[in-house]
Motif scaffolding. Structure first.
Motif, short mmCIF file in Angstrom:
data_model
loop_
_atom_site.label_atom_id
_atom_site.label_comp_id
_atom_site.label_asym_id
_atom_site.label_seq_id
_atom_site.Cartn_x
_atom_site.Cartn_y
_atom_site.Cartn_z
N ILE A 132 6.73 -8.59 -6.93
CA ILE A 132 7.30 -9.65 -5.85
C ILE A 132 8.75 -9.73 -5.93
O ILE A 132 9.62 -9.71 -5.10
CB ILE A 132 6.52 -10.91 -5.80
CG1 ILE A 132 5.29 -10.49 -5.00
CG2 ILE A 132 7.36 -11.77 -4.77
CD1 ILE A 132 4.06 -11.74 -4.85
N SER A 192 -3.88 -8.48 -10.76
CA SER A 192 -4.96 -9.54 -11.37
C SER A 192 -5.98 -9.74 -10.60
O SER A 192 -6.76 -10.26 -11.14
CB SER A 192 -3.86 -10.76 -11.76
OG SER A 192 -2.65 -10.24 -11.90
N LYS A 193 -6.06 -9.51 -9.43
CA LYS A 193 -7.06 -10.25 -8.63
C LYS A 193 -8.34 -8.89 -8.37
O LYS A 193 -8.90 -8.47 -9.37
CB LYS A 193 -6.50 -10.53 -7.41
CG LYS A 193 -5.30 -11.51 -7.36
CD LYS A 193 -5.58 -12.85 -7.92
CE LYS A 193 -4.63 -13.49 -8.47
NZ LYS A 193 -3.41 -14.11 -7.48
N GLU A 227 2.06 -12.54 4.34
CA GLU A 227 1.03 -12.42 3.54
C GLU A 227 -0.14 -12.63 4.38
O GLU A 227 -0.33 -13.75 4.93
CB GLU A 227 1.03 -13.41 2.44
CG GLU A 227 -0.18 -13.31 1.43
CD GLU A 227 0.23 -14.49 0.52
OE1 GLU A 227 1.35 -14.65 -0.03
OE2 GLU A 227 -0.88 -15.16 0.23
N SER A 275 3.17 -7.91 -13.74
CA SER A 275 2.54 -8.92 -12.88
C SER A 275 2.69 -8.70 -11.41
O SER A 275 3.70 -8.06 -11.08
CB SER A 275 2.95 -10.40 -13.47
OG SER A 275 4.19 -10.69 -12.99
N GLY A 276 1.82 -9.41 -10.65
CA GLY A 276 2.20 -9.53 -9.28
C GLY A 276 3.53 -10.12 -8.70
O GLY A 276 4.31 -9.75 -8.08
N MET A 277 3.79 -11.01 -9.65
CA MET A 277 5.17 -11.86 -9.41
C MET A 277 5.97 -10.85 -9.76
O MET A 277 7.51 -11.04 -9.32
CB MET A 277 5.36 -13.20 -10.11
CG MET A 277 4.63 -14.34 -9.74
SD MET A 277 4.77 -14.48 -7.83
CE MET A 277 6.60 -14.94 -7.73
N ASP A 304 2.44 -8.94 1.19
CA ASP A 304 1.70 -9.11 0.18
C ASP A 304 0.10 -8.88 0.64
O ASP A 304 -0.42 -9.52 1.27
CB ASP A 304 1.88 -10.63 -0.47
CG ASP A 304 0.93 -10.91 -1.83
OD1 ASP A 304 -0.11 -10.20 -1.94
OD2 ASP A 304 1.14 -11.79 -2.55
N TYR A 328 2.66 -16.88 -1.32
CA TYR A 328 2.53 -17.14 -2.67
C TYR A 328 3.92 -17.14 -3.16
O TYR A 328 4.33 -17.92 -4.28
CB TYR A 328 1.82 -15.88 -3.31
CG TYR A 328 1.31 -16.39 -4.83
CD1 TYR A 328 -0.03 -16.97 -4.78
CD2 TYR A 328 2.08 -16.04 -5.71
CE1 TYR A 328 -0.46 -17.11 -6.17
CE2 TYR A 328 1.66 -16.46 -7.26
CZ TYR A 328 0.30 -17.15 -7.38
OH TYR A 328 -0.04 -17.36 -8.89
N THR A 338 -4.07 -17.33 1.32
CA THR A 338 -5.34 -17.11 0.42
C THR A 338 -5.92 -18.45 0.44
O THR A 338 -6.59 -19.03 -0.68
CB THR A 338 -4.97 -16.55 -0.83
OG1 THR A 338 -3.95 -17.43 -1.41
CG2 THR A 338 -4.59 -15.07 -0.73
N TRP A 357 -8.76 -15.59 -8.34
CA TRP A 357 -9.84 -15.36 -7.68
C TRP A 357 -9.69 -13.65 -8.08
O TRP A 357 -8.90 -13.08 -8.37
CB TRP A 357 -9.84 -15.51 -6.21
CG TRP A 357 -8.41 -15.30 -5.58
CD1 TRP A 357 -7.54 -16.22 -5.61
CD2 TRP A 357 -7.80 -14.14 -5.09
NE1 TRP A 357 -6.29 -15.75 -4.85
CE2 TRP A 357 -6.53 -14.26 -4.67
CE3 TRP A 357 -8.49 -12.76 -4.64
CZ2 TRP A 357 -5.64 -13.52 -3.90
CZ3 TRP A 357 -7.75 -12.00 -4.02
CH2 TRP A 357 -6.09 -12.37 -3.63
N ILE A 379 -3.58 -9.16 -16.30
CA ILE A 379 -2.22 -9.36 -15.31
C ILE A 379 -1.54 -8.21 -14.91
O ILE A 379 -1.18 -7.18 -15.77
CB ILE A 379 -1.48 -10.27 -15.93
CG1 ILE A 379 -2.33 -11.93 -16.39
CG2 ILE A 379 -0.21 -10.83 -14.87
CD1 ILE A 379 -2.63 -12.67 -15.20
N GLY A 380 -1.37 -7.93 -13.51
CA GLY A 380 -0.72 -6.66 -13.21
C GLY A 380 -0.26 -6.69 -11.94
O GLY A 380 -0.63 -7.68 -11.04
N SER A 401 -2.78 -8.38 -1.68
CA SER A 401 -3.49 -8.57 -2.86
C SER A 401 -4.85 -8.91 -2.17
O SER A 401 -5.90 -8.62 -2.69
CB SER A 401 -3.00 -9.90 -3.47
OG SER A 401 -1.70 -9.66 -3.87
N SER A 419 -0.92 -8.44 -6.37
CA SER A 419 -1.26 -8.96 -7.59
C SER A 419 -2.52 -7.99 -7.96
O SER A 419 -3.57 -8.23 -7.30
CB SER A 419 -1.62 -10.32 -7.42
OG SER A 419 -2.20 -10.66 -8.91
C1 LIG Z 1 -2.13 -14.23 -7.80
C2 LIG Z 1 -1.22 -13.88 -6.81
C3 LIG Z 1 0.16 -13.60 -6.87
C4 LIG Z 1 0.51 -13.45 -8.06
O1 LIG Z 1 0.07 -12.31 -8.91
P1 LIG Z 1 0.21 -12.37 -10.66
O2 LIG Z 1 -0.46 -10.99 -11.04
O3 LIG Z 1 -0.41 -13.89 -10.76
O4 LIG Z 1 1.48 -12.37 -11.04
C5 LIG Z 1 0.80 -13.13 -5.72
N1 LIG Z 1 0.32 -13.15 -4.57
C6 LIG Z 1 -1.08 -13.40 -4.26
C7 LIG Z 1 -1.56 -13.63 -2.94
C8 LIG Z 1 -1.82 -13.84 -5.37
O5 LIG Z 1 -2.95 -14.45 -5.29
#
Ligand SMILES: *Cc1c(COP(=O)(O)O)cnc(C)c1O
Length: 391
Positions: free
Chosen positions: A96, A211-212, A158, A91-93, A187, A117, A162, A342, A221-222, A189, A209
């Protein structure tokens, strides 16, 4: 001299981002000619002999540590971000957490942009382990300098954020960080490597992330981390394998599939968001629109300088602040779905209340929109009919 000798071959040329997105690291000759790379959906890899097992430090052993499908994606992301190497996470988390933990230990201090985030992680967990964070207004570059202490080891940024879409001047923040010997982490993303390459502006670690926009279809999710080889080997190897946010090979395969259309998707998101933002900006019920692609954005010049484009994300502030009216607007939306997150193909709306002190019962609302790939005329018609309840 023969002119052909001086012309670079394709292999010597620096390939463009669209070509890299389509082809980089996916050489079909390695995989029986398959145009789509194979999915190695395996948790472990066996050896022919005990000698093979012992003498083969580079071999695949266990998917938590390395997997061939995931590695294709890691190589591609490293090229796109102009980094040396990348690691995928579950996941993005996950990415991070690994990145922050690799740069801090108990007693250290982080300077982070307000609104990032990672705030819940920094305040909710890392604070318990003795890592303190100071949040600064990222539009004021000198605030990073002023907040730096002798024990500061990390600047966390970041850009753009967002919800409010404030930018940080990435190169300027990095140069302050260098003067203090502090590591920088961004970040990325929101912009993705298609619109912004922070490593070229001096950033040490880029996280995503996936996932976006990288995945782009709201079905996975990644996360990803891109940095130098030395940093990954020396500082991050434990965090990336031991913290447990492991990327699944099938998800890597899906992200590779999503990324082949990243360029065309982002350009369409930008075109549609520009149409929606410009329309909202002249609507009588709208107080203000915040979109990095509009000249009315307070940091439009900086956005032009450090980004190659803007995405599908924008926020508008309605003039109406009564909760029931804003809720009615949200409930009338048909094409825009009410949801967090998003970056997928679909349009989303997220109304976010901001309580005003001393004005009980009322909030100022911000409505964050993700403008998807639908026809912009239909999206505008949807907003138009829903905005009627706001006058
Ligand atoms: C969604 C998001 C994350 C977290 O990512 P996940 O894949 O949901 O763990 C981190 N940073 C930003 C800017 C995000 O929008």
């Amino acid at each position: 001299m023969d002119s052909r000798e001086t012309e670079p071959t394709l292999a010597q040329r620096e390939l463009g981002l669209d070509t890299l997105l389509a082809h980089a690291c996916e050489d079909p000759s390695r995989f029986l000619g398959a145009v789509s790379p194979p999915l190695f959906q395996a948790s472990l890899f066996a050896f022919e002999s005990i000698e093979d097992w012992g003498d083969n430090p580079g071999a695949y052993r266990y998917t938590r540590v390395g997997n061939p499908t995931t590695e294709i994606l890691e190589r591609k992301l490293a090229l796109l971000e102009r980094g040396e190497c990348a690691r995928m996470f579950g996941s993005g988390m996950g990415a991070i957490t690994a990145a922050i933990m690799s740069c801090t230990r108990a007693g250290d201090h982080v300077v982070a942009v307000d609104g990032c985030y990672a705030r819940a992680l920094l305040d909710g967990i890392l604070a318990r382990f003795g890592v303190a964070t100071t949040y600064v207004n990222g539009t004021d570059t000198s605030a990073f300098d002023a907040a730096t202490r002798p024990n500061t080891t990390l600047y966390y940024i970041e850009s753009p954020l967002t919800v409010v879409f404030d930018l940080q001047d990435i190169a300027a923040v990095c140069s302050i960080a260098r003067s203090h010997g502090v590591t920088t982490l961004i970040d990325n993303s929101h912009c993705t490597p298609y619109y912004q390459n922070p490593i070229e502006m001096g950033v040490d670690i880029v996280v995503h992330s996936a996932s976006k926009y990288l995945g782009g279809h709201s079905d996975l999710i990644g996360g990803a981390l891109i940095t130098s080889e030395a940093r990954l080997r020396e500082a991050l190897s434990h965090e990336s394998t031991l913290l447990g946010a492991v990327m699944d090979p099938f998800v890597s395969w899906l992200i590779l599939r999503g990324m082949r259309t990243l360029a065309v998707r982002l350009e369409r998101h930008q075109r549609n968001a520009t149409a929606v933002a410009s329309w909202l900006e002249q609507h009588p019920a709208v107080e203000r629109v915040i979109y990095t692609g509009l000249p009315s954005h307070p940091q439009y010049g900086l956005a032009k300088r450090q980004q190659r484009g803007s995405t599908g994300l924008l926020t508008f502030i309605p003039k109406e602040s009564r909760d029931d009216k804003v809720r009615a607007f949200a409930n009338r939306l048909e094409l825009f779905r009410l949801a967090v997150s998003w970056g997928g193909y679909e349009s989303l709306a997220a109304p976010i209340p901001r309580p005003l002190e001393g004005k009980s019962g009322h909030s100022t609302w911000r409505v964050r929109l993700h403008v998807g790939l639908e026809d912009p005329e239909d999206l505008i018609a949807d907003l138009d009919q829903a905005l009627r309840v706001l006058g």
